[in-house]
Design a protein around this motif. Structure first.
Motif, PDB file in Angstrom:
ATOM      1  N   VAL A  71     -77.475 -25.106  75.017  1.00 52.61           N
ATOM      2  CA  VAL A  71     -78.760 -25.645  75.396  1.00 52.61           C
ATOM      3  C   VAL A  71     -78.880 -26.458  76.640  1.00 52.61           C
ATOM      4  O   VAL A  71     -78.106 -27.315  76.962  1.00 52.61           O
ATOM      5  N   THR A  72     -79.859 -26.081  77.346  1.00 48.15           N
ATOM      6  CA  THR A  72     -80.566 -27.037  78.156  1.00 48.15           C
ATOM      7  C   THR A  72     -82.004 -26.704  77.871  1.00 48.15           C
ATOM      8  O   THR A  72     -82.311 -25.628  77.413  1.00 48.15           O
ATOM      9  N   GLY A 100     -86.513 -21.382  82.699  1.00 39.68           N
ATOM     10  CA  GLY A 100     -85.933 -20.400  83.601  1.00 39.68           C
ATOM     11  C   GLY A 100     -84.512 -20.052  83.266  1.00 39.68           C
ATOM     12  O   GLY A 100     -84.007 -19.044  83.685  1.00 39.68           O
ATOM     13  N   ALA A 101     -83.832 -20.840  82.476  1.00 45.58           N
ATOM     14  CA  ALA A 101     -82.436 -20.498  82.196  1.00 45.58           C
ATOM     15  C   ALA A 101     -81.979 -21.240  80.973  1.00 45.58           C
ATOM     16  O   ALA A 101     -82.495 -22.285  80.623  1.00 45.58           O
ATOM     17  N   ILE A 102     -81.021 -20.660  80.324  1.00 42.95           N
ATOM     18  CA  ILE A 102     -80.317 -21.404  79.279  1.00 42.95           C
ATOM     19  C   ILE A 102     -78.923 -21.646  79.799  1.00 42.95           C
ATOM     20  O   ILE A 102     -78.253 -20.736  80.248  1.00 42.95           O
ATOM     21  N   PRO A 114     -75.061 -20.569  68.756  1.00 47.80           N
ATOM     22  CA  PRO A 114     -75.502 -21.930  68.453  1.00 47.80           C
ATOM     23  C   PRO A 114     -74.549 -22.495  67.414  1.00 47.80           C
ATOM     24  O   PRO A 114     -74.097 -21.782  66.533  1.00 47.80           O
ATOM     25  N   ASN A 154     -80.816 -31.609  66.802  1.00 47.57           N
ATOM     26  CA  ASN A 154     -81.388 -31.028  65.589  1.00 47.57           C
ATOM     27  C   ASN A 154     -80.257 -30.449  64.750  1.00 47.57           C
ATOM     28  O   ASN A 154     -79.420 -29.719  65.276  1.00 47.57           O
ATOM     29  N   ARG A 195     -80.199 -30.588  72.893  1.00 45.16           N
ATOM     30  CA  ARG A 195     -80.889 -30.212  74.128  1.00 45.16           C
ATOM     31  C   ARG A 195     -81.622 -31.424  74.684  1.00 45.16           C
ATOM     32  O   ARG A 195     -81.776 -32.436  74.012  1.00 45.16           O
ATOM     33  N   ASP A 203     -89.778 -32.410  78.796  1.00 43.38           N
ATOM     34  CA  ASP A 203     -90.291 -31.201  79.380  1.00 43.38           C
ATOM     35  C   ASP A 203     -89.714 -30.977  80.761  1.00 43.38           C
ATOM     36  O   ASP A 203     -89.343 -31.915  81.442  1.00 43.38           O
ATOM     37  N   ALA A 219     -92.064 -30.158  76.191  1.00 42.09           N
ATOM     38  CA  ALA A 219     -92.368 -28.770  76.505  1.00 42.09           C
ATOM     39  C   ALA A 219     -93.557 -28.297  75.689  1.00 42.09           C
ATOM     40  O   ALA A 219     -93.680 -28.616  74.510  1.00 42.09           O
ATOM     41  N   ARG A 239     -79.394 -16.188  68.058  1.00 43.22           N
ATOM     42  CA  ARG A 239     -80.633 -16.778  68.526  1.00 43.22           C
ATOM     43  C   ARG A 239     -81.819 -15.887  68.176  1.00 43.22           C
ATOM     44  O   ARG A 239     -81.746 -14.668  68.269  1.00 43.22           O
ATOM     45  N   ALA A 279     -93.412 -17.338  78.370  1.00 35.85           N
ATOM     46  CA  ALA A 279     -91.979 -17.623  78.277  1.00 35.85           C
ATOM     47  C   ALA A 279     -91.391 -16.924  77.063  1.00 35.85           C
ATOM     48  O   ALA A 279     -92.102 -16.502  76.151  1.00 35.85           O
ATOM     49  N   ALA A 331     -86.011 -19.427  72.853  1.00 36.02           N
ATOM     50  CA  ALA A 331     -84.867 -19.136  71.990  1.00 36.02           C
ATOM     51  C   ALA A 331     -84.727 -20.238  70.954  1.00 36.02           C
ATOM     52  O   ALA A 331     -84.706 -21.420  71.292  1.00 36.02           O
ATOM     53  N   ASP A 374     -82.599 -21.410  67.213  1.00 33.51           N
ATOM     54  CA  ASP A 374     -81.400 -21.174  66.416  1.00 33.51           C
ATOM     55  C   ASP A 374     -81.809 -20.444  65.144  1.00 33.51           C
ATOM     56  O   ASP A 374     -82.550 -20.985  64.316  1.00 33.51           O
ATOM     57  N   ARG A 405     -88.225 -23.866  64.415  1.00 33.64           N
ATOM     58  CA  ARG A 405     -89.136 -24.430  65.397  1.00 33.64           C
ATOM     59  C   ARG A 405     -88.575 -25.737  65.981  1.00 33.64           C
ATOM     60  O   ARG A 405     -88.789 -26.045  67.154  1.00 33.64           O
ATOM     61  N   THR A 406     -87.864 -26.489  65.178  1.00 35.26           N
ATOM     62  CA  THR A 406     -87.309 -27.740  65.666  1.00 35.26           C
ATOM     63  C   THR A 406     -85.954 -27.547  66.327  1.00 35.26           C
ATOM     64  O   THR A 406     -85.375 -28.507  66.832  1.00 35.26           O
ATOM     65  N   ALA A 407     -85.466 -26.310  66.313  1.00 34.78           N
ATOM     66  CA  ALA A 407     -84.147 -26.039  66.879  1.00 34.78           C
ATOM     67  C   ALA A 407     -84.259 -25.116  68.076  1.00 34.78           C
ATOM     68  O   ALA A 407     -83.576 -24.097  68.158  1.00 34.78           O
ATOM     69  N   GLU A 408     -85.139 -25.482  68.989  1.00 34.46           N
ATOM     70  CA  GLU A 408     -85.246 -24.694  70.217  1.00 34.46           C
ATOM     71  C   GLU A 408     -83.994 -24.905  71.050  1.00 34.46           C
ATOM     72  O   GLU A 408     -83.535 -26.023  71.244  1.00 34.46           O
ATOM     73  N   LEU A 409     -83.464 -23.802  71.561  1.00 33.43           N
ATOM     74  CA  LEU A 409     -82.258 -23.872  72.362  1.00 33.43           C
ATOM     75  C   LEU A 409     -82.550 -23.783  73.850  1.00 33.43           C
ATOM     76  O   LEU A 409     -81.719 -24.131  74.675  1.00 33.43           O
ATOM     77  N   GLY A 410     -83.713 -23.309  74.188  1.00 31.15           N
ATOM     78  CA  GLY A 410     -84.069 -23.181  75.592  1.00 31.15           C
ATOM     79  C   GLY A 410     -85.123 -22.120  75.764  1.00 31.15           C
ATOM     80  O   GLY A 410     -85.576 -21.515  74.778  1.00 31.15           O
ATOM     81  N   ARG A 411     -85.528 -21.872  76.979  1.00 31.98           N
ATOM     82  CA  ARG A 411     -86.552 -20.877  77.225  1.00 31.98           C
ATOM     83  C   ARG A 411     -86.412 -20.322  78.633  1.00 31.98           C
ATOM     84  O   ARG A 411     -85.836 -20.926  79.515  1.00 31.98           O
ATOM     85  N   TRP A 412     -86.943 -19.115  78.799  1.00 36.47           N
ATOM     86  CA  TRP A 412     -86.969 -18.466  80.103  1.00 36.47           C
ATOM     87  C   TRP A 412     -88.427 -18.187  80.474  1.00 36.47           C
ATOM     88  O   TRP A 412     -89.220 -17.759  79.627  1.00 36.47           O
ATOM     89  N   THR A 413     -88.744 -18.365  81.714  1.00 38.02           N
ATOM     90  CA  THR A 413     -90.069 -17.984  82.208  1.00 38.02           C
ATOM     91  C   THR A 413     -90.059 -16.507  82.546  1.00 38.02           C
ATOM     92  O   THR A 413     -89.129 -16.010  83.189  1.00 38.02           O
TER      93      THR A 413
END
Lengths: 316, 652
Positions: free
Chosen positions: A33-34, A38-40, A47, A273, A292, A296, B338, B355, B365, B368, B370, B377-385
């Motif tokens: 995670v970050t 745009g990226a992970i 995980p 989490n 993470r 935002d 976010a 994921r 977007a 992702a 877990d 929903r509380t375990a978001e690992l990240g996201r891509w646009t």
């Protein structure tokens, strides 16, 4: 084995436990995670999925029973890591003292309500006022990290006499922890197993907020928080810890160096989490830990009329 | 690349509603009529061409196949009624295949055939890869379905195709061998995604509205469907320990939230036995009390992103995945969080990393989560646009990438799922019909309609599509300053039906939209953007409605128009079924400021339950019976005439 399963073959190291001192297991590695758009980032490992079965069952001794307290404690007796201060005869009950712990140990004791005394890290405080004349049972717990990266909980149980201000160490326990996950800025989360429950141990370098599995919110001022997760078949539970951690300072631009030196260290909100869940097909509770950034990322531009569209509008 | 080249182009702006919330045709050439060979539905060149990968048996707007070492993506372009074939490795579009209608989903069968649900044609088109990879696919047959087929799935034995039909409220089963329909099951409103249990004995069907999931027994003789309730428990305020808790505000009474936006489903791989349902948990407020805007939402706001986790073995959701807890991050001092995924549209599981990947309109977007979390929903690992309007995602597990189709931008995004990828997202524009100023406006309007987290629209993150998914309604009754208000359907219901609003307070759509922004505490849109949004809203096409001329409907028309029944006295207009006037039909409740309500249009009334301004009637039948004396008369009608009247209303 399917490609998917092969890619996820877990890495486990089995090890034996002995007594109350538990040898630390290296859990499946993998930073995740970050929250950056745009990226992970981080390694492409799954995980973090700690395995409860692979963790040794740990025993944390029960708090001292005040019924077994000594009648008094000598005035000169001290316990390293605890400090007592206070004034005589101010309250109707008699003496009161302020008990504080060094190194941001989490303090609790028989002077609190029974429900609050079980886990000193929930709404953990590093000092308490004791207003009573009888010897109190005190527990101080802290997270210890050694140079090898191993972690443990040091649990100190002592008697404190508010009248003499004497303190007597009754028991010192070290509980080895398992590394569960590593997140941004090398932030590490640990855990231990107690029976069929995972206890998540999150360092709290600054005041953090935590939501336990029962939905109760805690605000923590000591050096770590410990939260239990347990799941029967068909149920799940999750916990959240969030708070600021220091981050690496970016290279200052010319002219900014002096300002930055004078400023406080930069921090950023991190979020942990963790959950335990078990469906009817799971042979054991499934654990997951995710770390993470909570804040935002920069906002994406809104869909707006382009310059061409606006130009078309003006031509009409 | 062989492609369809328009011979004639003209300026026009025709639009049809789409799975992503409104198709915008960028050209005016009608879809080519493709003559199918008289070979039935079977392949004529078995075992040739790309083959399905990873045993994916769930449809989407993008599906992957493999030929040799090359990965092929089939993309359903709803706007242009086209199927794109793309070589994912070389990032080149190989061909385009004109379809007989607007595709909502496609699926690669075990034998390599490509099945395409045609949303506006009540049919599934079956195609076969051509001999040459860069040639358009060849049509084999067209299979009729219930109205508005939207989602596809194949059973684990590859023997049965399941088709969920939105407006048709049905799940149809078709034998893959000959594409003959085996059976059809009636479902509640707005079914969408379908997944089948690992043992093939039941199908899980998501619903956009109604706070429910359907579980259909595929093995039993009667194929019974039962409803799984998806309501969330909102802790409201929060519980604190000790004295401090009693001093801090917040309700101690849990609030019930209802699930909406159930467009997508995904199945877990490891751990097994979980069905993921990305959705939104909605608190429309207390309908018995006036509110300041639309709903109240308490401390958490009216809409919260959610991912329900269903235990495949017990058909029950993990309660933890439906429990809304306070946001600890805010309490810890986080200021910028976010924007949540409030318009989920597609989902897939990356088995290699565990994921759950969810495409989200509005934030455009892929998020992702877990997949092992008790509350993903509380375990978001990240996201891509990705490109605007992501409506589909397919995961290539072995090649460590995900392929995303963004309908609004007409772009494909290739997301590297490998760690520390230097270019995590590569965007690829696909061919499209030429756009015009009018269609460009509609495209902008569509984006604005689906913009979440846009403070011009609302202060709490909601988009127009939040309450009007696919331009319809969310089947909820909201607390408003004027009283309880059931969300009306928009698509196909705005033309010639002014004034607008349940009290008829707004003379035109512009006034009503502006008023709505105020209710949502948005700062509002102006100029070209407001015009574009209104144009899009007005262009949204309703679902296909089959004209029913059977005896029952004809009798129902007679009943409807009879003086004794009185329906036509207010709903008599043959185009809109509304006299566009306000009336007091004795429906006012305590929270209502006014007793007079604008006569709503009856177009598509059969699919817009519940009914009345406060949603008091859950079905048409209950309305026909319950409104006796206040709005028309039905006491005198025999049961057969009530049925006929209802059938007639459902035909409108």
């Amino acid at each position: 084995m399917s490609p998917a399963r092969a890619a996820r073959a877990p890495r486990r190291i089995g090890i034996a436990a002995a007594g109350a001192v538990v040898i630390t297991l290296a859990a499946s590695a993998g930073a995740t995670v970050t929250g950056e758009l745009g990226a992970i980032g981080g390694a492409n490992s799954p995980p973090n999925r700690p395995s409860l079965a692979a963790m040794p069952d740990t025993t944390i001794p029960e708090a001292l029973d005040v019924r077994t307290a000594p009648a008094s404690v000598g005035a000169g007796e001290r316990v390293h890591g605890l400090d007592v201060s206070g004034m005589e005869g101010v309250s109707r009950s008699g003496s009161f003292i302020v008990l504080s712990a060094a190194h941001r140990r989490c303090l609790t004791g028989s002077f609190l309500s029974p429900a609050d005394g079980a886990n000193p890290t929930l709404d953990g405080q590093i000092s308490h006022t004791i207003i009573q004349r009888t010897v109190a049972a005190v527990r101080a717990e802290r997270l210890v990290l050694d140079s090898d990266g191993k972690a443990s909980l040091e649990i100190m149980d002592a008697w404190v006499d508010p009248v003499t201000r004497g303190m007597q160490l009754a028991r010192l326990t070290s509980v080895a922890l398992t590394k569960l996950a590593t997140g941004p800025e090398g932030f590490v989360v640990y855990g231990l197993r107690r029976g069929d429950a995972l206890e998540l141990v999150v360092p709290t370098p600054q005041r953090m907020s935590a939501l336990d599995a029962e939905g109760t919110i805690h605000s923590n001022s000591c050096d770590h928080v410990r939260l239990a997760l347990r799941a029967e078949v068909g149920t799940g539970a999750s916990v959240v810890v969030a708070g600021p951690i220091e981050v690496a300072r970016t290279a200052p631009a010319a002219g900014e160096a002096v300002k930055q030196l004078a400023a406080t260290k930069p921090t950023r909100m991190i979020q942990v989490n963790a959950s335990a869940s078990r469906t009817s097909r799971d042979p054991a509770p499934v654990l997951s830990v995710a770390i993470r950034w909570a804040e935002d990322a920069p906002k994406e531009p809104r869909p707006r009329a382009s310059a061409r569209e606006l130009a078309l509008d003006s031509e009409e | 690349m062989k492609s369809w080249v328009p011979a004639v182009m003209s300026v026009a702006a025709a639009a049809a509603i789409g799975c992503g919330g409104g198709a915008v045709r960028t050209g005016t050439m009608p879809p080519q009529e493709v003559k199918a060979k008289a070979v039935g539905c079977a392949r004529v060149r078995p075992a040739q061409g790309p083959a399905r990968i990873d045993s994916v048996r769930v449809g989407g707007t993008v599906a992957l196949a493999r030929i040799g070492e090359s990965t092929i993506a089939y993309v359903a372009d709803e706007d242009d009624a086209m199927l794109h074939t793309v070589d994912v490795d070389t990032q080149r579009e190989l061909s385009t295949t004109p379809l007989l209608g607007a595709p909502s989903q496609l699926l690669v069968a075990a034998d390599g055939r490509v099945l395409v649900a045609l949303r506006d044609k009540a049919a599934v088109q079956v195609l076969e890869p051509a001999a040459a990879l860069n040639a358009p696919l060849e049509p084999r047959c067209t299979v009729p379905t219930a109205v508005e087929p939207l989602a596809l799935a194949i059973t684990p034995d590859d023997a049965t195709l399941l088709v969920s039909s939105g407006w048709g409220q049905a799940l149809g089963a078709y034998a893959m061998e000959d594409m003959k329909r085996s059976y059809q099951v009636h479902l509640p409103r707005e079914p969408r995604a379908v997944v089948v249990s690992d043992d093939g004995k039941k199908a899980f069907v998501a619903h956009v509205v109604g706070a429910q999931m359907s579980v259909v027994d595929l093995a039993g003789a009667d194929h019974r469907a039962r409803t799984l309730e998806l309501t969330g428990k909102d802790e409201g305020g929060f519980r604190r320990r000790g004295v401090l808790g009693s001093l801090v505000g917040g309700s101690s009474e849990p609030r019930v939230r209802r699930a909406c936006q159930g467009f997508a489903l995904a199945k877990s791989v490891e751990p097994e036995g979980r069905v993921f349902a990305p959705q939104v948990l909605v608190d429309p407020g207390n309908a018995e009390q006036a509110s300041e805007g639309y709903g109240s939402g308490g401390m958490m706001g009216p809409e919260i992103a959610s991912v329900a986790v269903i235990d495949e073995g017990t058909d029950a959701p993990l309660e933890s995945s439906l429990t809304v807890t306070p946001d600890v991050r805010r309490m810890a001092g986080a200021r910028t969080l976010a924007t949540e995924c409030l318009l989920p549209r597609a989902a897939a599981v990356d088995a290699a990393s565990g994921r759950l990947l969810v495409t989200c309109l509005g934030i455009d977007a892929v998020v992702a989560y877990d997949a092992a979390s008790a509350d993903p929903r509380t375990a978001e690992l990240g996201r891509w646009t990705v490109g605007a309007g992501p409506t589909g995602i397919a995961v290539d597990v072995s090649r460590r990438r995900a392929v995303v189709w963004s309908q609004f931008d007409r772009a494909m995004s290739l997301i590297s799922l490998a760690a520390e990828a230097k270019e995590p997202v590569v965007r690829l524009a696909l061919s499209r019909k030429a756009s015009t100023p009018e269609t460009a406006d509609l495209a902008l309007g569509r984006k604005l309609f689906h913009a979440t987290g846009d403070t011009r629209i609302s202060s709490d993150g909601r988009a127009c599509a939040s309450c009007h998914p696919d331009g319809r309604d969310d089947s909820l009754t909201w607390a408003t300053p004027d009283g309880p208000r059931q969300t009306p359907m928009l698509a196909g219901r705005l033309a010639k039906t002014a004034p607008f609003g349940w009290n008829g307070a707004n003379e035109d759509v512009r006034d009503h939209v502006t008023h709505t922004f105020e209710r949502l505490s948005g700062s509002g849109l102006e100029g070209r953007e407001l015009d574009a949004l209104i144009a899009f809203v007005g262009s949204m096409q309703p679902p296909q409605q089959r004209a029913a001329k059977d005896a029952l409907v004809l009798r129902g028309s007679e009943v409807f128009h009879s003086t004794e029944t009185g329906c036509a006295s207010c709903h008599g207009d043959t185009e809109t079924y509304s006299d566009r006037a306000t009336h007091d039909v004795g429906s006012r409740v305590a929270a209502d400021k006014s007793a007079r309500f604008d006569t709503p249009s009856l177009r598509f009334v059969g699919g817009t339950a519940p009914y009345f301004h406060d949603g008091r009637y859950p079905t048409l039948r209950s309305l026909l019976v319950g409104a006796e004396g206040k709005m028309g008369h039905t006491d005198h009608l025999a049961k057969a005439d009530i049925e006929a009247l209802e059938a007639y209303l459902r035909s409108l």
